[in-house]
Design an enzyme around this catalytic site. Structure first.
Site, PDB file in Angstrom:
ATOM      1  N   ARG A  16      46.329  42.609  25.222  1.00 43.62           N
ATOM      2  CA  ARG A  16      47.441  41.778  25.061  1.00 43.62           C
ATOM      3  C   ARG A  16      47.667  40.458  26.093  1.00 43.62           C
ATOM      4  O   ARG A  16      48.336  39.715  26.144  1.00 43.62           O
ATOM      5  CB  ARG A  16      48.952  42.807  25.325  1.00 43.62           C
ATOM      6  CG  ARG A  16      49.131  43.794  24.499  1.00 43.62           C
ATOM      7  CD  ARG A  16      50.101  44.695  24.945  1.00 43.62           C
ATOM      8  NE  ARG A  16      49.369  45.911  25.646  1.00 43.62           N
ATOM      9  CZ  ARG A  16      50.082  46.900  26.128  1.00 43.62           C
ATOM     10  NH1 ARG A  16      51.510  47.126  26.002  1.00 43.62           N
ATOM     11  NH2 ARG A  16      49.444  47.943  26.614  1.00 43.62           N
ATOM     12  N   THR A  81      43.987  56.953  28.088  1.00 37.40           N
ATOM     13  CA  THR A  81      44.299  57.246  29.390  1.00 37.40           C
ATOM     14  C   THR A  81      43.800  58.620  29.698  1.00 37.40           C
ATOM     15  O   THR A  81      43.248  58.940  30.869  1.00 37.40           O
ATOM     16  CB  THR A  81      45.713  57.167  29.872  1.00 37.40           C
ATOM     17  OG1 THR A  81      46.616  57.598  28.937  1.00 37.40           O
ATOM     18  CG2 THR A  81      46.032  55.548  29.836  1.00 37.40           C
ATOM     19  N   TYR A 390      25.192   9.336  53.750  1.00 39.41           N
ATOM     20  CA  TYR A 390      24.461   9.908  52.553  1.00 39.41           C
ATOM     21  C   TYR A 390      23.517   8.476  52.104  1.00 39.41           C
ATOM     22  O   TYR A 390      24.072   7.292  51.687  1.00 39.41           O
ATOM     23  CB  TYR A 390      25.104  10.199  51.419  1.00 39.41           C
ATOM     24  CG  TYR A 390      24.447  10.576  50.150  1.00 39.41           C
ATOM     25  CD1 TYR A 390      23.418  11.719  50.465  1.00 39.41           C
ATOM     26  CD2 TYR A 390      24.951  10.342  48.994  1.00 39.41           C
ATOM     27  CE1 TYR A 390      22.971  12.233  49.383  1.00 39.41           C
ATOM     28  CE2 TYR A 390      24.121  10.822  47.917  1.00 39.41           C
ATOM     29  CZ  TYR A 390      23.388  11.881  48.142  1.00 39.41           C
ATOM     30  OH  TYR A 390      22.600  12.453  47.046  1.00 39.41           O
TER      31      TYR A 390
END
Ligand code: UD1
Ligand code: CA
Length: 465
Positions: A16, A81, A390
Site C-alpha cells: 500500500r 503473519t 582548486y
C-alpha cells in the site's frame, strides 16, 4: 520478569506504500521506520534475544542494521503473519519463556506500554495476551471478538468480517505476548482458508482456547501509539506525531520555540536550556546545541556541534561542523562539512566555508568563499575574498596566521601562506607566501592621467568643427 524474547515482523513489502523501497526502510523523522522498534528493543527493553523477520529486500534491511545483537530470520515467501512467526522456530524453537511479537510498521509504541503488558501477561500466567485498542474508525484493522463473559475469542480481519463484526471498534494492534513453546505448537494448527489466503497470526487465539489456555487482553489508551503505517498518508501522520513528541520533550528541557509546529527536530538532536528556536528551522542528525543560543528563523543544522550563546541567523545552512561559544553565523551563510569556527568568530552574509578552521574572533562578514583554509585568531577577511583552492585537478590549502588583514576582493591562490599580522591590499591576487607583518600588493599599479577628460572634450570639439 521471567525469560523473554522479542520478534519484530518486517518481511512484508508494504504494497500500500506503492514504493520500490520496502516499507520498513522508509524514513520517519530522519530514521528508518524499523529503527524505532529495533532501538526500543536494544536500548530500552533489552530482552534476551531480538529476532527480526525479513523477506522483501532482506539484504538491504540486514545491511541497514549491522548490530550483532539482532538475529535475522528470512521468510522466503510472505504467506502471512502466522507463517512469518512460524519461521522463527529455527532460532527460538528451544526457547522457553515469553515472546513479545511486534510489527516493524508500528513505530510509535512506547517501552512503557510494552513493559506493562509483559508484566501483566506474566503476572496473569496467560498463554497469550493481545494488545488491543478502541478506534473511532477501525477500518483496516482486525476486530476483536469477545465472548459473553468478555473474554477474547478471536480476531477477525476486515476482509473476513461480517457487516456486524465490522462495527466493532476494538481492534488488534498486532502486538502480542505469547508463551513458548505453546506459540510454535499453535502455529502448526493455523490454516490459510480465509479471504486473503494467508496464515493469520491472530488465529493462534482460537488454538489457545481449544487447548483451554489462558487468553488475556491488555488495553492501550492512546490509539495513536499503536497506529500501523500502511500508506504514505499514515506515514505523514506518524511523522507529525513523533515530531510533536520530540518538540514537547525539547521544550520540557527548557528550550523556547515561537512556532513549534514549524520546527523540525530529529530525535537524535540535543538542545540545551534557554536556547530559542525561531520558526522554520530544521535540526537533523547528531546536532547538539548549547545554552542560550538563538537559532533561525529558517536555519538548517545537520550533525553539528554548536556551543553556548551562538547566533545562527536567517537562512543559514550548517552541516557536519563545529562552532564554539559566542560565534555568529548568518544571515545567508553556508558552513559545509568539516568547518570549525572558534570562539566569537563571525561568518556573515553570502559566505561559504568548507573544510576550514577559523580562529577565535576572526571575521568574514560578506561575500566570501573559504575552502581548505587554516585561519588564525583575530583575522579580518574583507568582502569578496576567495580562496582559490582548486587548480582543476587538486585541492590546496591556504594558511592565514593570527591578526592578518585581508583587503576586499582578494584572491588567495593556494597553496599560499599569509604570515602573522600581514596586510593584503584590496584587490590583490596573492600567489606567493607573504612574510609576517608585511604589506602585500598584488595588483597593477593605478595610473591617473591628468586632465584626461578635459583633453578628450577638446579633441571631440576639434572633430566636429
Ligand atoms: C495486522 C493484523 C491485524 C491488525 C494489524 C495491526 C494479521 C493477519 N492481521 O494486519 O489484525 O489489526 O496488523 O496493525 O496479522 N509481515 C511479515 N510476513 C508476512 C506478512 C506480514 O513479516 O508474510 C509483517 C509485515 O512486514 C508487517 C507486519 O507483519 O510489518 C504486519 O503485516 P501487515 O500486512 O501490515 O498486516 P495488517 O494487514 O496491517
Ligand atoms: Ca500493518
Amino acid at each position: 520478569m521471567k525469560k523473554w524474547a522479542v520478534i519484530i515482523m518486517a518481511a512484508g513489502k508494504g504494497k500500500r506504500m506503492r514504493s520500490d523501497l520496502v516499507k520498513v526502510l522508509h524514513p520517519l523523522l530522519g530514521k528508518m521506520m524499523l529503527s524505532y522498534a529495533v532501538e526500543l528493543c536494544l536500548e530500552e527493553l533489552q530482552p534476551e534475544k531480538v529476532v527480526v523477520i525479513v523477506g522483501h529486500q532482506a539484504r538491504k534491511i540486514r545491511d541497514a542494521f549491522p548490530d550483532r545483537r539482532i538475529t535475522f530470520v528470512e521468510q522466503q515467501e510472505q504467506l502471512g503473519t502466522g507463517h512469518a512467526v512460524a519461521v522463527t522456530e529455527s532460532v527460538l524453537g528451544s526457547f522457553a519463556g515469553t515472546i513479545l511479537i511486534l510489527s516493524g510498521d508500528t513505530p510509535l509504541i512506547t517501552a512503557q506500554t510494552l513493559l506493562e503488558m509483559v508484566q501483566y501477561h506474566q503476572g496473569q500466567g496467560a498463554a497469550l495476551t493481545l494488545l488491543t485498542v478502541y478506534r473511532e474508525d477501525p477500518t483496516g484493522y482486525g476486530r476483536v471478538i469477545r465472548g459473553a463473559a468478555g473474554t477474547v475469542h478471536r480476531v477477525v480481519e476486515e476482509q473476513d468480517a461480517s457487516k456486524r463484526e465490522r462495527e466493532i471498534t476494538e481492534v488488534n494492534t498486532g502486538i502480542y505476548c505469547v508463551e513458548a513453546p505453546f506459540l510454535y505448537q499453535a502455529l502448526g494448527t493455523v490454516r490459510s482458508d480465509n479471504a486473503q489466503g494467508e496464515y493469520y497470526l491472530p488465529d493462534i487465539i482460537a488454538s489457545a482456547r481449544r487447548k483451554k489456555k489462558k487468553v488475556k487482553s491488555f488495553p492501550v489508551a492512546d490509539p495513536l501509539e499503536v497506529m500501523g503505517i500502511n500508506t504514505r498518508a499514515e506515514l505523514a501522520v506518524a511523522e507529525q506525531l513523533l515530531a510533536d513528541r520530540v518538540r514537547q520533550q525539547v521544550m520540557t528541557e527548557g528550550v523556547t520555540m515561537q512556532d513549534p509546529a514549524s520546527v523540525y527536530i530529529e530525535p537524535s538532536c540535543r538542545i540545551e536550556k534557554d536556547t530559542i528556536i525561531y520558526p522554520n528551522c530544521y535540526l537533523r542528525g547528531k546536532t547538539v546545541i548549547g545554552e542560550g543560543c538563538r537559532i533561525g528563523p529558517q536555519a538548517e543544522i545537520s550533525d553539528s556541534r554548536i556551543g553556548d550563546r551562538v547566533q545562527v541567523k536567517f537562512c543559514t545552512m550548517i552541516t557536519d561542523s563545529w562552532i564554539d561559544d559566542d560565534a555568529v553565523v548568518g544571515p545567508f551563510s553556508h558552513l559545509r562539512p568539516d568547518s570549525h569556527l572558534g570562539k566569537g568568530a563571525k561568518i556573515g552574509n553570502f559566505v561559504e566555508v568548507k573544510k576550514s578552521r577559523i580562529g577565535p574572533g576572526t571575521k568574514a562578514n560578506h561575500l566570501s568563499y573559504i575552502g581548505d583554509a587554516e585561519i588564525g585568531a583575530q583575522v579580518n577577511i574583507g568582502a569578496g575574498t576567495i580562496t582559490c583552492n582548486y587548480d582543476g585537478q587538486h585541492k590546496h590549502r591556504t594558511v592565514i596566521e593570527d591578526k592578518v588583514f585581508v583587503g576586499s576582493n582578494t584572491a588567495l591562490v593556494a597553496p599560499v601562506k599569509l604570515g602573522a599580522g600581514a596586510v593584503i591590499a584590496a584587490g590583490s591576487t596573492v600567489t606567493k607566501d607573504v612574510p609576517p607583518y608585511a604589506l602585500a600588493v598584488g595588483r597593477t599599479r593605478q595610473k591617473s592621467l591628468k586632465k584626461w577628460v578635459v583633453k578628450r572634450e577638446k579633441r571631440n570639439k576639434g572633430r566636429q568643427g
